[in-house]
Design a protein around this motif. Structure first.
Motif, PDB file in Angstrom:
ATOM      1  N   VAL A  45       0.863  -1.189   0.000  1.00  0.00           N
ATOM      2  CA  VAL A  45       0.000   0.000   0.000  1.00  0.00           C
ATOM      3  C   VAL A  45       0.895   1.233   0.000  1.00  0.00           C
ATOM      4  CG1 VAL A  45      -1.787   1.304   1.194  1.00  0.00           C
ATOM      5  CG2 VAL A  45      -1.819  -1.196   1.276  1.00  0.00           C
ATOM      6  N   ALA A  46       0.836   2.010  -1.067  1.00  0.00           N
ATOM      7  CA  ALA A  46       1.608   3.251  -1.176  1.00  0.00           C
ATOM      8  C   ALA A  46       0.671   4.445  -1.035  1.00  0.00           C
ATOM      9  CB  ALA A  46       2.352   3.318  -2.505  1.00  0.00           C
ATOM     10  N   HIS A  47       1.243   5.600  -0.688  1.00  0.00           N
ATOM     11  CA  HIS A  47       0.441   6.767  -0.321  1.00  0.00           C
ATOM     12  C   HIS A  47       0.753   7.964  -1.211  1.00  0.00           C
ATOM     13  CE1 HIS A  47       0.848   4.072   3.087  1.00  0.00           C
ATOM     14  NE2 HIS A  47      -0.289   4.546   3.560  1.00  0.00           N
ATOM     15  N   VAL A  48      -0.306   8.617  -1.672  1.00  0.00           N
ATOM     16  CA  VAL A  48      -0.148   9.807  -2.511  1.00  0.00           C
ATOM     17  C   VAL A  48       0.347  10.979  -1.679  1.00  0.00           C
ATOM     18  CG1 VAL A  48      -1.336  11.449  -4.016  1.00  0.00           C
ATOM     19  CG2 VAL A  48      -1.920   9.018  -4.120  1.00  0.00           C
ATOM     20  N   THR A  49      -0.235  11.201  -0.512  1.00  0.00           N
ATOM     21  CA  THR A  49       0.251  12.204   0.441  1.00  0.00           C
ATOM     22  C   THR A  49       0.707  11.456   1.684  1.00  0.00           C
ATOM     23  OG1 THR A  49      -1.912  12.553   1.509  1.00  0.00           O
ATOM     24  CG2 THR A  49      -1.400  13.890  -0.432  1.00  0.00           C
ATOM     25  N   ILE A  61      -3.696  16.368  -3.321  1.00  0.00           N
ATOM     26  CA  ILE A  61      -3.763  15.290  -4.309  1.00  0.00           C
ATOM     27  C   ILE A  61      -4.026  15.893  -5.694  1.00  0.00           C
ATOM     28  CG2 ILE A  61      -4.546  13.563  -2.646  1.00  0.00           C
ATOM     29  CD1 ILE A  61      -7.343  13.804  -3.867  1.00  0.00           C
ATOM     30  N   SER A  62      -3.393  15.324  -6.696  1.00  0.00           N
ATOM     31  CA  SER A  62      -3.542  15.787  -8.072  1.00  0.00           C
ATOM     32  C   SER A  62      -3.549  14.579  -8.995  1.00  0.00           C
ATOM     33  CB  SER A  62      -2.387  16.715  -8.452  1.00  0.00           C
ATOM     34  OG  SER A  62      -1.157  16.001  -8.443  1.00  0.00           O
ATOM     35  N   GLN A  63      -3.970  14.788 -10.231  1.00  0.00           N
ATOM     36  CA  GLN A  63      -3.952  13.690 -11.198  1.00  0.00           C
ATOM     37  C   GLN A  63      -2.536  13.160 -11.376  1.00  0.00           C
ATOM     38  OE1 GLN A  63      -5.993  14.351 -14.929  1.00  0.00           O
ATOM     39  NE2 GLN A  63      -7.562  15.629 -13.983  1.00  0.00           N
ATOM     40  N   ALA A  67      -1.267   9.392 -10.352  1.00  0.00           N
ATOM     41  CA  ALA A  67      -0.702   8.566 -11.418  1.00  0.00           C
ATOM     42  C   ALA A  67       0.732   8.155 -11.095  1.00  0.00           C
ATOM     43  CB  ALA A  67      -0.751   9.307 -12.747  1.00  0.00           C
ATOM     44  N   ARG A  68       1.528   9.076 -10.550  1.00  0.00           N
ATOM     45  CA  ARG A  68       2.916   8.745 -10.190  1.00  0.00           C
ATOM     46  C   ARG A  68       2.956   7.645  -9.138  1.00  0.00           C
ATOM     47  NH1 ARG A  68       3.814  14.452 -10.408  1.00  0.00           N
ATOM     48  NH2 ARG A  68       3.555  14.548  -8.146  1.00  0.00           N
ATOM     49  N   THR A  69       2.070   7.725  -8.169  1.00  0.00           N
ATOM     50  CA  THR A  69       2.054   6.711  -7.111  1.00  0.00           C
ATOM     51  C   THR A  69       1.644   5.358  -7.662  1.00  0.00           C
ATOM     52  OG1 THR A  69       1.475   8.456  -5.515  1.00  0.00           O
ATOM     53  CG2 THR A  69       1.180   6.179  -4.804  1.00  0.00           C
ATOM     54  N   ILE A  70       0.648   5.333  -8.539  1.00  0.00           N
ATOM     55  CA  ILE A  70       0.241   4.076  -9.169  1.00  0.00           C
ATOM     56  C   ILE A  70       1.414   3.467  -9.936  1.00  0.00           C
ATOM     57  CG2 ILE A  70      -1.271   3.030 -10.899  1.00  0.00           C
ATOM     58  CD1 ILE A  70      -3.364   5.171 -10.168  1.00  0.00           C
ATOM     59  N   GLU A 105     -13.645  14.903  -5.732  1.00  0.00           N
ATOM     60  CA  GLU A 105     -12.251  14.551  -6.018  1.00  0.00           C
ATOM     61  C   GLU A 105     -12.148  13.250  -6.800  1.00  0.00           C
ATOM     62  OE1 GLU A 105     -12.132  17.353  -2.598  1.00  0.00           O
ATOM     63  OE2 GLU A 105     -13.302  15.552  -3.061  1.00  0.00           O
ATOM     64  N   GLU A 106     -13.083  12.349  -6.581  1.00  0.00           N
ATOM     65  CA  GLU A 106     -13.038  11.059  -7.276  1.00  0.00           C
ATOM     66  C   GLU A 106     -13.178  11.238  -8.785  1.00  0.00           C
ATOM     67  OE1 GLU A 106     -13.306  10.345  -3.219  1.00  0.00           O
ATOM     68  OE2 GLU A 106     -14.691  11.555  -4.409  1.00  0.00           O
ATOM     69  N   SER A 107     -14.176  12.003  -9.214  1.00  0.00           N
ATOM     70  CA  SER A 107     -14.415  12.176 -10.651  1.00  0.00           C
ATOM     71  C   SER A 107     -13.473  13.192 -11.277  1.00  0.00           C
ATOM     72  CB  SER A 107     -15.863  12.618 -10.884  1.00  0.00           C
ATOM     73  OG  SER A 107     -16.128  13.862 -10.240  1.00  0.00           O
ATOM     74  N   ARG A 108     -13.037  14.171 -10.490  1.00  0.00           N
ATOM     75  CA  ARG A 108     -12.226  15.259 -11.035  1.00  0.00           C
ATOM     76  C   ARG A 108     -10.732  14.951 -11.052  1.00  0.00           C
ATOM     77  NH1 ARG A 108      -9.907  19.353  -8.334  1.00  0.00           N
ATOM     78  NH2 ARG A 108     -11.092  18.838  -6.454  1.00  0.00           N
ATOM     79  N   VAL A 109     -10.254  14.160 -10.073  1.00  0.00           N
ATOM     80  CA  VAL A 109      -8.818  13.941  -9.906  1.00  0.00           C
ATOM     81  C   VAL A 109      -8.426  12.474 -10.035  1.00  0.00           C
ATOM     82  CG1 VAL A 109      -6.847  14.212  -8.350  1.00  0.00           C
ATOM     83  CG2 VAL A 109      -8.631  15.963  -8.407  1.00  0.00           C
ATOM     84  N   ILE A 110      -9.067  11.621  -9.227  1.00  0.00           N
ATOM     85  CA  ILE A 110      -8.570  10.252  -9.088  1.00  0.00           C
ATOM     86  C   ILE A 110      -8.911   9.390 -10.295  1.00  0.00           C
ATOM     87  CG2 ILE A 110      -8.557   8.207  -7.611  1.00  0.00           C
ATOM     88  CD1 ILE A 110      -9.378  10.049  -5.273  1.00  0.00           C
ATOM     89  N   ALA A 111     -10.164   9.413 -10.736  1.00  0.00           N
ATOM     90  CA  ALA A 111     -10.565   8.577 -11.875  1.00  0.00           C
ATOM     91  C   ALA A 111      -9.762   8.895 -13.140  1.00  0.00           C
ATOM     92  CB  ALA A 111     -12.066   8.723 -12.134  1.00  0.00           C
ATOM     93  N   PRO A 112      -9.529  10.181 -13.488  1.00  0.00           N
ATOM     94  CA  PRO A 112      -8.704  10.453 -14.666  1.00  0.00           C
ATOM     95  C   PRO A 112      -7.278   9.922 -14.538  1.00  0.00           C
ATOM     96  CG  PRO A 112      -9.981  12.392 -14.068  1.00  0.00           C
ATOM     97  CD  PRO A 112     -10.149  11.413 -12.955  1.00  0.00           C
ATOM     98  N   ALA A 113      -6.725   9.943 -13.317  1.00  0.00           N
ATOM     99  CA  ALA A 113      -5.379   9.414 -13.113  1.00  0.00           C
ATOM    100  C   ALA A 113      -5.352   7.903 -13.330  1.00  0.00           C
ATOM    101  CB  ALA A 113      -4.889   9.749 -11.704  1.00  0.00           C
ATOM    102  N   VAL A 114      -6.370   7.218 -12.837  1.00  0.00           N
ATOM    103  CA  VAL A 114      -6.464   5.771 -13.035  1.00  0.00           C
ATOM    104  C   VAL A 114      -6.578   5.449 -14.517  1.00  0.00           C
ATOM    105  CG1 VAL A 114      -7.852   3.714 -12.580  1.00  0.00           C
ATOM    106  CG2 VAL A 114      -7.470   5.376 -10.750  1.00  0.00           C
TER     107      VAL A 114
END
Length: 219
Positions: A45-49, A61-63, A67-70, A105-114
């Protein structure tokens, strides 16, 4: 203790990033095989912040950060030769925002990064509500998890296997592992510390060293 000594860093991850001149780093907790769950390669388990106030997390948190953490998690799974490398990504808000009712944040930041990572060939999925995602990961559905903030990932793994989890810094040009328990000033020199975590950290480092010598890419 760092601040009292005049070092303006929230933790060792940030110190190592600066000293190693690394571009992208992430703190990851790793449960080795057998420490909990059926995954043959363990669970990470890695952490964005990381060491920051909870109030500051939404703006941090940003896209690109997600994405970098993934990508760092995927690199680690490749490094340990995980065959599946399936990564689940946590939502920030309860119920993954409930369609915008609890946050966007899910639709605006996280989902696009995924989506960006998936287009790049990474087997990532989400964002999923964190409370159920960690359960699914422990049961073997995912090999890695991308958490949005410190306690979102730490609580689950420390509850599951406090003395066997290993802290690994991703993105460095060196291999760096440690136990997850911290410095434990309150029991120093009393002869009662549990050495299990140190043993697991050494074993994880040896495994990474062996893969490096075998020509595996850096995490």
């Amino acid at each position: 203790a760092l601040h009292r000594a005049g070092h303006d860093f929230p933790g060792h991850t940030e110190i190592l990033k600066q000293e190693c001149r690394a571009q992208d780093c992430a703190m990851m907790l790793y449960l080795p095989p057998g420490a909990g769950g059926p995954a043959p390669d363990g669970l990470c388990v890695a952490h964005v912040t990381l060491h920051t106030s909870l109030a500051s997390v939404p703006e941090l948190i940003s896209q690109d950060g997600v994405a970098r953490t993934i990508r760092l998690v995927d690199g680690f799974l490749r490094r340990i030769r995980s065959e599946r490398r399936r990564i689940g990504v946590c939502a920030l808000n309860p119920h993954a925002g409930e369609g915008g009712l609890f946050g966007e944040e899910e639709s605006r930041v996280i989902a696009p990064a995924v989506e960006t990572c998936c287009l790049g060939g990474i087997d990532a999925a989400g964002p999923f509500p964190a409370d159920t995602l960690l359960k699914r990961a422990v049961e073997g559905e995912f090999d890695g998890v991308c958490a949005m903030y410190h306690d979102q990932g730490h609580i689950a793994l420390k509850l599951l296997a406090f003395h066997r989890a290993v802290n690994i810094t991703l993105g460095l040009p060196i291999i760096r592992t440690s136990p997850t328990q911290g410095t434990a000033f309150d029991i120093a020199w009393r002869g009662i510390a549990d050495p299990t975590g140190m043993g697991e950290a050494v074993r994880a480092a040896v495994r990474l060293v062996n893969h490096r010598h075998a020509g595996e890419p850096e995490t």
